[in-house]
Write a protein that holds these residues in place. Structure first.
Motif, PDB file in Angstrom:
ATOM      1  N   ILE D 100       0.846  -1.204   0.000  1.00 49.93           N
ATOM      2  CA  ILE D 100       0.000   0.000   0.000  1.00 49.93           C
ATOM      3  C   ILE D 100       0.876   1.247   0.000  1.00 49.93           C
ATOM      4  O   ILE D 100       0.648   2.202  -0.757  1.00 49.93           O
ATOM      5  N   VAL D 101       1.910   1.224   0.848  1.00 48.83           N
ATOM      6  CA  VAL D 101       2.801   2.380   0.882  1.00 48.83           C
ATOM      7  C   VAL D 101       3.422   2.579  -0.505  1.00 48.83           C
ATOM      8  O   VAL D 101       3.490   3.703  -1.020  1.00 48.83           O
ATOM      9  N   ALA D 102       3.826   1.484  -1.116  1.00 50.81           N
ATOM     10  CA  ALA D 102       4.415   1.597  -2.450  1.00 50.81           C
ATOM     11  C   ALA D 102       3.424   2.238  -3.423  1.00 50.81           C
ATOM     12  O   ALA D 102       3.779   3.132  -4.205  1.00 50.81           O
ATOM     13  N   THR D 103       2.173   1.812  -3.330  1.00 56.49           N
ATOM     14  CA  THR D 103       1.161   2.391  -4.216  1.00 56.49           C
ATOM     15  C   THR D 103       1.041   3.888  -3.987  1.00 56.49           C
ATOM     16  O   THR D 103       0.977   4.680  -4.940  1.00 56.49           O
ATOM     17  N   MET D 104       1.002   4.254  -2.709  1.00 54.77           N
ATOM     18  CA  MET D 104       0.840   5.678  -2.410  1.00 54.77           C
ATOM     19  C   MET D 104       2.031   6.476  -2.918  1.00 54.77           C
ATOM     20  O   MET D 104       1.880   7.590  -3.437  1.00 54.77           O
ATOM     21  N   VAL D 105       3.227   5.898  -2.774  1.00 58.13           N
ATOM     22  CA  VAL D 105       4.416   6.609  -3.251  1.00 58.13           C
ATOM     23  C   VAL D 105       4.340   6.790  -4.768  1.00 58.13           C
ATOM     24  O   VAL D 105       4.579   7.879  -5.296  1.00 58.13           O
ATOM     25  N   LEU D 106       3.946   5.724  -5.455  1.00 63.00           N
ATOM     26  CA  LEU D 106       3.844   5.825  -6.916  1.00 63.00           C
ATOM     27  C   LEU D 106       2.783   6.860  -7.304  1.00 63.00           C
ATOM     28  O   LEU D 106       2.975   7.649  -8.229  1.00 63.00           O
ATOM     29  N   GLY D 107       1.679   6.823  -6.588  1.00 64.36           N
ATOM     30  CA  GLY D 107       0.628   7.806  -6.867  1.00 64.36           C
ATOM     31  C   GLY D 107       1.137   9.218  -6.681  1.00 64.36           C
ATOM     32  O   GLY D 107       0.894  10.112  -7.505  1.00 64.36           O
ATOM     33  N   ALA D 108       1.885   9.413  -5.587  1.00 67.86           N
ATOM     34  CA  ALA D 108       2.421  10.750  -5.326  1.00 67.86           C
ATOM     35  C   ALA D 108       3.417  11.137  -6.414  1.00 67.86           C
ATOM     36  O   ALA D 108       3.448  12.289  -6.870  1.00 67.86           O
ATOM     37  N   VAL D 158      -7.602  14.737  -9.512  1.00 70.17           N
ATOM     38  CA  VAL D 158      -8.443  14.775  -8.312  1.00 70.17           C
ATOM     39  C   VAL D 158      -8.764  13.359  -7.857  1.00 70.17           C
ATOM     40  O   VAL D 158      -8.731  13.039  -6.656  1.00 70.17           O
ATOM     41  N   HIS D 159      -9.053  12.502  -8.836  1.00 74.35           N
ATOM     42  CA  HIS D 159      -9.349  11.117  -8.468  1.00 74.35           C
ATOM     43  C   HIS D 159      -8.125  10.443  -7.848  1.00 74.35           C
ATOM     44  O   HIS D 159      -8.249   9.602  -6.946  1.00 74.35           O
ATOM     45  N   MET D 160      -6.944  10.783  -8.342  1.00 75.36           N
ATOM     46  CA  MET D 160      -5.727  10.214  -7.753  1.00 75.36           C
ATOM     47  C   MET D 160      -5.579  10.648  -6.303  1.00 75.36           C
ATOM     48  O   MET D 160      -5.240   9.850  -5.427  1.00 75.36           O
ATOM     49  N   VAL D 161      -5.824  11.931  -6.070  1.00 77.62           N
ATOM     50  CA  VAL D 161      -5.692  12.431  -4.695  1.00 77.62           C
ATOM     51  C   VAL D 161      -6.669  11.688  -3.785  1.00 77.62           C
ATOM     52  O   VAL D 161      -6.304  11.235  -2.699  1.00 77.62           O
ATOM     53  N   ILE D 189     -11.842  -3.199  -2.635  1.00 74.73           N
ATOM     54  CA  ILE D 189     -12.655  -2.212  -3.354  1.00 74.73           C
ATOM     55  C   ILE D 189     -11.878  -0.930  -3.605  1.00 74.73           C
ATOM     56  O   ILE D 189     -12.039  -0.303  -4.661  1.00 74.73           O
ATOM     57  N   VAL D 190     -11.000  -0.553  -2.707  1.00 75.87           N
ATOM     58  CA  VAL D 190     -10.163   0.607  -3.017  1.00 75.87           C
ATOM     59  C   VAL D 190      -9.255   0.253  -4.190  1.00 75.87           C
ATOM     60  O   VAL D 190      -8.979   1.077  -5.063  1.00 75.87           O
ATOM     61  N   GLY D 191      -8.842  -1.015  -4.219  1.00 77.63           N
ATOM     62  CA  GLY D 191      -8.053  -1.474  -5.359  1.00 77.63           C
ATOM     63  C   GLY D 191      -8.816  -1.319  -6.661  1.00 77.63           C
ATOM     64  O   GLY D 191      -8.282  -0.829  -7.658  1.00 77.63           O
ATOM     65  N   LEU D 192     -10.088  -1.715  -6.657  1.00 75.76           N
ATOM     66  CA  LEU D 192     -10.895  -1.571  -7.869  1.00 75.76           C
ATOM     67  C   LEU D 192     -10.907  -0.119  -8.327  1.00 75.76           C
ATOM     68  O   LEU D 192     -10.751   0.198  -9.508  1.00 75.76           O
ATOM     69  N   TYR D 193     -11.109   0.750  -7.362  1.00 74.29           N
ATOM     70  CA  TYR D 193     -11.154   2.181  -7.667  1.00 74.29           C
ATOM     71  C   TYR D 193      -9.836   2.621  -8.308  1.00 74.29           C
ATOM     72  O   TYR D 193      -9.808   3.309  -9.333  1.00 74.29           O
ATOM     73  N   TRP D 194      -8.729   2.184  -7.707  1.00 74.64           N
ATOM     74  CA  TRP D 194      -7.415   2.596  -8.198  1.00 74.64           C
ATOM     75  C   TRP D 194      -7.197   2.107  -9.639  1.00 74.64           C
ATOM     76  O   TRP D 194      -6.715   2.841 -10.491  1.00 74.64           O
TER      77      TRP D 194
END
Ligand code: HEA
Ligand code: HEA
Ligand code: CUA
Ligand SMILES: [Cu+2]
Lengths: 316, 102, 550, 215
Positions: D100-108, D158-161, D189-194
């Motif tokens: 999850i942290v990795a995902t957030m870092v990539l998103g950022a 915005v969706h990424m944030v 489900i958050v995964g689906l959203y992502w």
């Protein structure tokens, strides 16, 4: 225009008669169904009202009946569609040779210019029995040109010509309304349409002072704006020859062709780089902001008048 | 539903292969874009994007292992998108069709 | 539907714990996740909005008594119809049945304890209130004057009223609506009691399901459209502004992509209510159950394919117009199916004309007229004349006020004993139904005539010859307004003074009638198990004694 | 979907029903998201058809390299998401947190790159509004291209944030030990959203960046 309690509008154009016939057809069909449903409801509600000893009979359904009451409305509906569509296609295609009148809508008035240069505001004089084609554009928001007695309505858009046509059949004075909400004085953007006998119409044309016809005005503009530096027989290959352009298919630089109608001419003047003519560089500057919609219409009137004659020379 | 996806433990290998596939397709679409293909450019780009989207939906979002309901919902999204864009374009693409007489 | 759950508790038990007495105090209401309480929160909010919207309508009708624009200024009149339309559509009619009766009944009719996402449900109400407050702020601080349709470039460039605030209010209310729809879809799919197959579902559930589909598929497009208008006002992007290369007609496409289906959001729920009422008051299984259920879905789907019929004269291509016109006629067929099946249900029924039934029959008649006049509008040749005239105004008020609002009132009366645990006064109720019917027709029938005569809508002053019909319309509106105050008064009165209701005062089928009135917090003591199709009004079963109902 | 709070909410009969409901809820929500972006894609299609040359010219000013990098970043983040879900199924909480942290870092990282690009456009006067300036092609339709560019990528951002915020919430739950093999549907489900947000970008990238890349 009448007082009292009118229940049906005047019909003063060929198209009004057609629309009324269609209206009566739909009134008949819907009257029949509305009555049918209402009568059945009342009859059933009374006949089968709840009472001691009377019980509901369970009927789950009936497929042939369902198909029947889907099929009959479907056929009727399709007939309405076909009839309405036919009329609409007619009103979308003006007959060749119709008298052309320019209409500019702006908050909150109708500005009208006739071919001979006669101008009016919120009044429109038209000849009886002759097809009239309207070329309309708005300077600001969307308006809608509506003459109930002609059963005619057409939105007048900013940035784009819309056209419609009619042929008046009864002399008289009729309402002209703006039917699309356009701001504070929308309900005051009204005027009158005068249908005149041809002779009378000629008199009106003759007696109305004309400063300058649209073609002449357009010609003057064409020179004042120095269009002729590029568009004249002597200007060489800088710009295309504009004579006989109107109504022709123009080959485009990006491939494909486009019909040189009013909309194309307007775009060529205001936004010349959008559609560049094949074989030419996009040298032409945009005249947006330098000419208003009235003047664009005059330029177009002039360009249309050029016919096959060499550019720069007025035909009149 | 996803419950079935869990019962069906997806091997990690599948994810990695799909991921590699997505990267390759990204490269492919960038490469294609370097060549002028005229009118075909956009359809090709959209086809590749569609393929990538399908990979994500089917494998990452587990639709491949999901029940009919999820298929229907995902499909409905697609169909309605087509309705929206298709019918809107049906106006713009046919506006010039009416001949204008002078 | 018969259930194997323990037989319903007798009426004496009305005193025991129910959802209303399960907690007291403001907090127990504002933080509730009980779908029944949220339904009541909605009921109060939308009634308020209906009064506000109705108030604007009264002012408009008063202005229109005389041809001259003498009562209010043109600016004011333009704000009146805009705010009337915005409030009535987005803050009253769209949430009306789904958020009140739907919220209350969907879980109960399918034998569930609550919706799938109760907290989302509460959030949806808060969003609704937030959107409403923002819109009301816009109204109070000067109003907005674009018409409820927000046509560009007027709304995006020229209007200098509170467009952005109103848009924001609608945007937020839209999300509230999406959450409700989403909640219903999931609930109906996943929370049905054992044995409750799709073919056994009450028709109201079918209608709510179809409505929810339209909400979830359509509303997001409205949301993005509104965002674009706001961005256009703020940053001059030019998407809808011809001066910047944009096309104002694109706005109309996006707007009507939502707003035509939205008219079915407004009428489908009422159709569901009418199906329930007609079954209960004829003591019959509805004729053609499958066709009524299926037509709801057909309307929901086909409804997305016709939006261009609002744009026949807008400059849309003739060819697109032809397609939209044809499809508009197709969507009329499932509506016809419903009307015919309801009528056929009356045949050989045991018809009891109590108040809910009066409203239901009123709905059928008025919806039919409204729908049939829709055929005039969908007819391209005719629409050229009647577009943006009072003919359109009459058409949609016939469906939305004569149809949808009547259905809503019928439903409120029908389920009032269940919601409140009290009976309403039958005589007064019948009287006000009659007053509403008369007032309604007097208000809106003359508008058809006005429309064909050519009176444009959104006119603050009009030509003299339209005066008489307008006076008739205003007279009708006063009767109509008074008619709406009556139910408000006697329903409130009944809460305190009326007789307690039994679990099943109408002897109707349906799970909601198997549980006490008002229902306990979790709806059922025990999850019901369904063994029969809905509406098993057995032939020869004991006929309800009307005496039981005052 | 905050409804997946306790192990079993009172309205559900069992955990399976609860999980199915929340997954279906998310899918329904994603359909609404499709339609939300659909409005933008429809508008894009209309103007792209009307002004192909200007859209091409506008596209040429975008940085294909940064766009491609961002595409790769997002695809990688989708991989970390499926890995998080995978580990959640197996009950490997620490691995879940790490992914999850990795995902957030990539998103950022994605958002950071996007911001750099926005900065460039700002300096090049390519932000629609009073200061807009565009050389080379017709200015007015080009402005439309940039209008779509900013609105579409902006809505996507915005969706990424929101997505990063949702991951923070899931992370917090996971750290409290609330993610178990039996009950991890919020990760899913958050995964689906992502993934959905990723797919939107997969379409935006060619439509915005690659149009004019060949010139
Ligand atoms: C709940 C609301 C609702 C409903 C259900 C409908 C239903 C229909 N509407 Fe209406 N409509 C509106 C609300 C509604 N409308 C509103 C608010 C506007 C104006 C918006 C604005 O501009 O502000 C509008 C405007 C509007 C227009 C645009 C008019 C204009 O601006 O020029 C059109 C055009 O086609 C139209 C058509 C229809 C049709 C064909 C139906 C059909 O679904 C009706 C189907 C029903 C029946 C047909 C009756 C039952 C059938 C029978 C009894 C059998 C007989 C049938 C046949 C012979 C076919 N409507
Ligand atoms: C759900 C939708 C809904 C409902 C319920 C109504 C209800 C009513 N509407 Fe409305 N109407 C619309 C939706 C609706 N309308 C829409 C969408 C438009 C288009 C807007 C636009 O053009 O942008 C419109 C436009 C519209 C117009 C056209 C305006 C114009 O174009 O210039 C008119 C004119 O008569 C009108 C009248 C009425 C009346 C008399 C009622 C009555 O049924 C209302 C009755 C209710 C009450 C009166 C409230 C209760 C009583 C009180 C508050 C007590 C005080 C009253 C008295 C003492 C009399 N409406
Ligand atoms: Cu011009 Cu209304
Ligand atoms: Cu419609």
């Amino acid at each position: 225009m009448k007082e009292g309690l009118p229940l049906f509008p005047d019909a003063a154009s060929t198209w009004a008669r057609d629309v009324d016939h269609l209206y009566f057809y739909l009134l008949g069909v819907s009257g029949f169904f509305a009555l049918l449903i209402c009568v059945l409801i009342v009859v059933f509600a009374i006949r089968y009202r709840r009472s001691k000893g009377h019980q509901a009979v369970q009927i789950p359904g009936n497929l042939p009946l369902e198909l029947f009451w889907m099929g009959v409305p479907l056929v009727l509906a399709l007939s309405m569609f076909a009839w309405g569509a036919k009329l609409f296609v007619e009103v979308s295609n003006p007959p060749a040779g119709a008298t052309e009148i320019h209409v500019v809508g702006k908050q909150w008035m109708w500005k009208i210019q006739h071919r001979g240069g006669q101008r009016e505001i919120d009044e429109l004089h038209v000849p009886l029995g002759e097809p009239v084609r309207l070329v309309m554009i708005s300077q600001d928001v969307i308006h809608s040109f509506f003459v109930p007695a002609f059963r005619l309505k057409r939105d007048v858009l900013p940035g784009r010509y819309s056209t419609t046509w009619f042929q008046a059949t009864r002399p008289g004075t009729y309402h002209l309304f703006c039917a699309e909400y356009c701001g504070t004085k929308h309900s005051h953007m009204v005027g009158r349409v005068h249908v005149l006998e041809p002779a009378e119409y000629e008199r009106w044309l003759a007696s109305t002072p004309v400063l300058e016809g649209p073609v002449d005005a357009g010609h003057r503009l064409f020179e004042a704006l120095r269009c002729d530096t590029c568009h004249s027989p002597t200007s060489g290959p800088r710009g295309p020859d504009l004579a006989g352009l109107y109504g022709r298919q123009v080959a485009l630089a990006g491939g494909g062709t486009v019909l040189a109608d009013e909309g194309y001419l307007r775009q060529s003047i205001l936004d010349p780089h959008a559609l560049v003519t094949e074989g030419f560089e996009p040298l032409m500057p945009s005249y947006a902001g330098q000419v208003d919609e009235d003047q664009v219409l005059q330029l177009i009137a002039y360009l249309k008048s050029l016919g096959a004659a060499p550019a720069g020379g007025s035909r009149r | 539903m996803s419950s079935r996806a869990e019962e069906h433990a997806v091997p990690l290998r599948v994810y990695v292969v799909v991921w590699l596939g997505l990267l390759v397709l990204t490269g492919a679409t960038v490469a294609c874009a370097q060549v002028d293909m005229g009118v075909l450019g956009t359809p090709i780009a959209l086809a590749i994007a569609g393929l990538k989207g399908a990979l994500v939906v089917l494998y990452f979002m587990h639709v491949r292992w999901s029940g009919a309901l999820v298929w229907v919902f995902a499909g409905a999204g697609l169909v309605w998108l087509v309705i929206l864009i298709g019918f809107t374009l049906s106006d713009y693409l046919t506006r010039d069709w009416v001949p204008v007489y002078g | 539907m018969t259930s194997q759950s323990p037989s319903p508790a007798p009426a004496v038990h009305a005193r025991r714990e129910n959802y209303l007495t399960a907690g007291y105090g403001v907090k127990s209401w504002l933080l509730t996740t009980d779908h029944k309480r949220i339904a009541l929160l909605y009921l109060i909010s939308i009634t308020l909005f209906f009064m506000i919207g109705g108030f604007f309508a009264v002012l408009m009708r008063l202005e229109l008594i005389t041809p001259a624009g003498d009562l209010v200024k043109a600016e004011t009149y333009n704000k009146l119809f805009t705010m009337h339309g915005v409030i009535m559509v987005f803050f009253f009619l769209i949430p009306s049945i789904p958020a009140t009766l739907g919220n209350f009944l969907v879980p109960m009719m399918i034998g569930a304890k609550d919706l799938a996402f109760p907290r989302l449900n509460l959030l949806s109400w808060y969003l609704f209130v937030l959107g409403g407050v923002i819109t009301l702020w816009a109204v109070i601080s000067g109003g907005v004057d674009t018409g409820w349709t927000f046509y560009t470039p007027y709304s995006s460039v020229y209007a200098n009223t509170h467009v952005i605030a109103t848009a924001l209010g609608i945007f937020i209310a839209g999300f509230s609506s999406i959450l409700t729809g989403l909640n219903f879809i999931v609930t109906i799919h996943k929370m049905r009691a054992p044995g409750l197959r799709w073919s056994r579902l009450p028709l109201f559930i079918w209608a709510m399901y179809a409505t929810s589909l339209v909400i979830t598929l359509g509303t997001p497009v409205l949301a993005i459209t509104i965002v674009l208008v706001a961005l256009e006002r703020l940053f001059q992007i030019g998407i809808f502004d011809p001066a910047l290369g944009g096309d104002p007609v694109l706005f109309q496409h996006l707007f009507w992509f939502y707003s035509h289906p939205a008219v079915y959001i407004m009428v489908l729920p009422s159709m569901g209510v009418v199906s329930e009422i007609v079954a209960a008051f004829t003591r019959k299984r509805p004729f053609g159950y499958g066709f009524i259920a299926g037509s709801s879905l057909a309307i929901a789907v086909l409804g997305f394919l016709v939006w261009g019929h609002h744009m026949f004269v807008s400059g849309q291509s003739v060819y697109a117009g032809l397609v939209f016109s044809l499809l508009s006629y197709l969507v009329a067929i499932p509506s016809a199916v419903k009307v015919f099946n309801w009528t056929a249900t009356l045949y050989k029924g045991s018809v009891s004309l109590q108040t809910p039934m009066l409203y239901a029959l009123g709905f059928i008649g008025l919806f039919t007229i409204g729908g049939l006049t829709g055929l005039f509008l969908a007819c391209m040749g005719l629409d050229v004349h009647v577009h943006d005239t009072y003919f359109v105004v009459a058409h949609f008020h016939y469906i939305m006020v004569g149809g949808a609002v009547m259905g809503y009132l019928g439903g409120i009366h029908y389920w009032w004993p269940k919601i409140s645990g009290r009976l309403y006064p039958e005589f007064l109720a019948k009287l006000s139904a009659l007053i509403l019917f008369i007032g309604f027709n007097l208000t809106f029938f003359p508008q058809f005539v006005l429309g064909y005569l050519g009176m444009p809508r959104r006119y603050h002053a009009y030509a003299d010859e339209f005066a008489v019909l307008n006076v008739m319309s205003t007279a009708g509106a006063s009767i109509l307004g008074a008619g709406y105050l009556l139910p408000l008064a006697y329903l409130l009165w009944s809460l305190k003074y009326s007789k307690a209701a039994e679990p099943n005062p109408w002897q109707a089928t349906g799970l909601e009638w198997k549980t006490p009135s008002p229902p306990p917090k979790d709806n059922f003591e025990q999850t019901p198990v369904v063994t029969h199709e809905s509406y098993d009004y057995l032939e020869g079963a004991d006929v309800a004694t009307e005496a039981q109902v005052v | 979907m905050s409804e997946t709070g306790g192990p079993l909410a009172h309205q559900f009969a069992d955990l399976a029903q609860q999980r199915e409901a929340s997954t279906l809820g998310m899918w329904t929500f994603l359909v609404t998201e499709v339609m939300f972006f659909g409005g933008l894609f429809a508008g894009y299609a209309v103007y792209r058809h009307a002004f192909p040359a200007e859209f091409m010219a506008g596209s040429r000013t975008l940085d294909v390299l940064l766009g491609s990098v961002n595409t790769v970043v997002l695809i990688c983040s989708s991989l970390t998401v499926v890995l998080a879900v995978h580990c959640a199924q197996l009950g490997q909480t620490r691995a879940v947190n790490a992914w999850i942290v990795a995902t957030m870092v990539l998103g950022a990282a994605f958002l950071a790159i996007k911001l750099v690009e926005y900065g460039h456009k700002w300096h090049e006067n390519l932000v629609p509004g009073p200061g807009f300036l565009f050389e080379g092609a017709n200015e007015t339709p080009a402005r439309l291209f940039f209008g779509f560019y900013f609105v579409m990528t902006g809505m996507h951002a915005v969706h990424m944030v929101v997505g990063i915020g949702l991951w923070a919430w899931v992370l917090a739950r996971s750290m409290r030990g609330l993610v178990t093999p039996e009950h991890h549907s919020h990760v899913e489900i958050v995964g689906l959203y992502w993934h959905f947000v990723d797919i939107v970008w997969i379409f935006l990238f060619p439509l915005l960046y690659l149009l004019g890349a060949h010139e």
